[in-house]
Design an enzyme around this catalytic site. Structure first.
Site, short mmCIF file in Angstrom:
data_model
loop_
_atom_site.label_atom_id
_atom_site.label_comp_id
_atom_site.label_asym_id
_atom_site.label_seq_id
_atom_site.Cartn_x
_atom_site.Cartn_y
_atom_site.Cartn_z
N SER A 39 -32.15 16.73 -13.39
CA SER A 39 -31.40 15.54 -13.08
C SER A 39 -31.75 14.76 -11.84
O SER A 39 -32.98 14.45 -12.04
CB SER A 39 -29.89 15.79 -13.14
OG SER A 39 -29.09 14.67 -13.23
N ASP A 183 -28.91 15.56 -19.90
CA ASP A 183 -29.15 16.13 -18.54
C ASP A 183 -29.27 17.64 -18.69
O ASP A 183 -28.78 18.39 -19.33
CB ASP A 183 -27.74 15.97 -17.80
CG ASP A 183 -27.97 16.07 -16.17
OD1 ASP A 183 -28.10 17.25 -15.78
OD2 ASP A 183 -27.84 15.02 -15.70
#
Length: 391
Positions: A39, A183
């Site tokens: 991320s 993610d």
């Protein structure tokens, strides 16, 4: 030569903390041979691989939420009547995210795309001596992808960094060649495994403690097989991971720097930072408690004399505790705030010493922080009688 790996966890706006960690490592002369990230850790990892520290600082010091995510704003029309917060967001911010999730499948990321286009150089990363690894997840199959730059087709590296940072459902999934990705935190928010795959000897992992799954098994494996594993995380709240705010970013960059310096033994302390050798471990416990209760600034490096000056200044602003209706320790807990409770305890300890209720083990279990703080203030003669003698 031993290989050092920097592992950067996901955490959205908390990622500024990782820049502070990087700053400290640069000052300490710790070389980085491998950097892995999930991320926002993937974005920061790209900057590390490029060795563009100043550029990364410039980016983080200007980031605001509207620059990162596409959120429709009502200009405050519909949310002005709300004055509460939801998980660190204002009501307006929370409602804006909720609208994007319900109507668009998450906030758009055109702003984040522009940031990646401007700040990430695929050419530099592919030519770097620092190996970059990122994690993302196929959606909806939830198949994990652990990828190093060399595993990613030419021209697609920015896409996979964006995919790793697609914090679904708050943010829309990222489509690459007809496949949707989300993610990497859904499978591994702090990708130690990638560092191990590259043969890292020493691992410095930054845990931002945001949403995401920590692979504890790989952390344990690293602790068993690597020469050294250092996990750096803050003892303070780093803020809501979806809200980017420049003032908070400056604060957490500083905290990341100080925590790393403490992890490497340059300074001492947990929540606060003390010059080395100024305080014994026992003294630090009391100093930390007093500093926290009196709301000292955790971004300062304190020498003992400076610490005492700040404590005295803060004490001068604490009102004298009203103890007229205090009959029991339970009364004190219920009727006094933390700072005035600390002063009340200091008064009891000063008056009765070892005969005080607050000198006993049972009291320590109930009032540990306040007793440690009161004792530190008394031993170091930081309290005047007028400070502790209640009404």
């Amino acid at each position: 030569m031993e290989k050092n790996a920097l592992v950067l966890s996901g955490g959205g706006s908390r990622g500024g903390y990782e820049i502070g960690v990087w700053q400290a490592l640069r000052e300490l002369g710790v070389p980085i041979h491998i950097v892995t990230g999930t991320s926002v850790g993937a974005l920061n990892g790209a900057m590390v691989a490029q060795d563009d520290f100043e550029l990364a600082v410039d980016l983080w010091k200007e980031l605001e939420t509207h620059m990162v995510f596409d959120l429709e704003s009502d200009g405050g029309k519909d949310t002005g009547r709300f004055d509460f917060e939801i998980a660190g967001m204002t009501a307006g911010e929370a409602i804006a995210y909720a609208k994007e999730i319900l109507t668009r499948g998450g906030a758009g990321t055109s702003g984040l795309e522009k940031i990646v286009q401007r700040y990430v150089s695929e050419e530099k990363i592919r030519g770097s001596d620092i190996k970059l690894g990122v994690v993302t997840v196929e959606f909806p199959t939830m198949k994990p992808h652990y990828l190093f730059a060399e595993d990613i087709p030419q021209g697609k590296l920015p896409d996979y960094i964006l995919a790793s940072a697609s914090c679904f459902p708050a943010v829309q999934a990222r489509e690459i060649d007809g496949i949707r990705y989300i993610d990497g935190g859904y499978v591994d928010v702090m990708p130690v495994e990638l560092a191990l795959k590259q043969g890292a000897d020493n691992i410095i992992a930054v845990h931002l403690e945001a949403a995401g799954f920590v692979r504890q098994d790989t952390v344990e494996l690293a602790e068993e097989t690597a020469s050294k594993v250092i996990i750096i995380k803050s003892h303070w709240d780093l803020g809501n991971f979806l809200i980017f705010d420049t003032d908070n970013t400056r604060r957490i960059i500083r905290l990341g720097y100080l925590d790393t310096m403490k992890a490497f033994g340059v300074f001492e302390g947990k929540k606060f930072t003390f010059s080395k050798g100024e305080l014994t471990p026992h003294q630090r416990s009391g100093a930390e408690a007093a500093a926290r209760i009196l709301k000292l600034d955790p971004a300062v490096i304190y020498k003992k004399t400076q610490l005492h000056s700040h404590l005295r200044s803060a004490l001068s602003k604490v009102p004298t505790p009203d103890i007229r209706d205090i009959r029991t320790p339970e009364d004190a807990r219920r009727k006094l705030n933390e700072a005035t409770l600390m002063l009340y305890i200091a008064d009891r300890l000063a008056e009765k010493g070892s005969d005080s209720f607050f000198a006993g083990r049972s009291a320590f279990k109930l009032f540990k922080e306040e007793i440690l703080a009161a004792d530190y203030l008394l031993v170091n003669e930081l309290l005047d009688k007028k400070d502790i003698k209640g009404k």
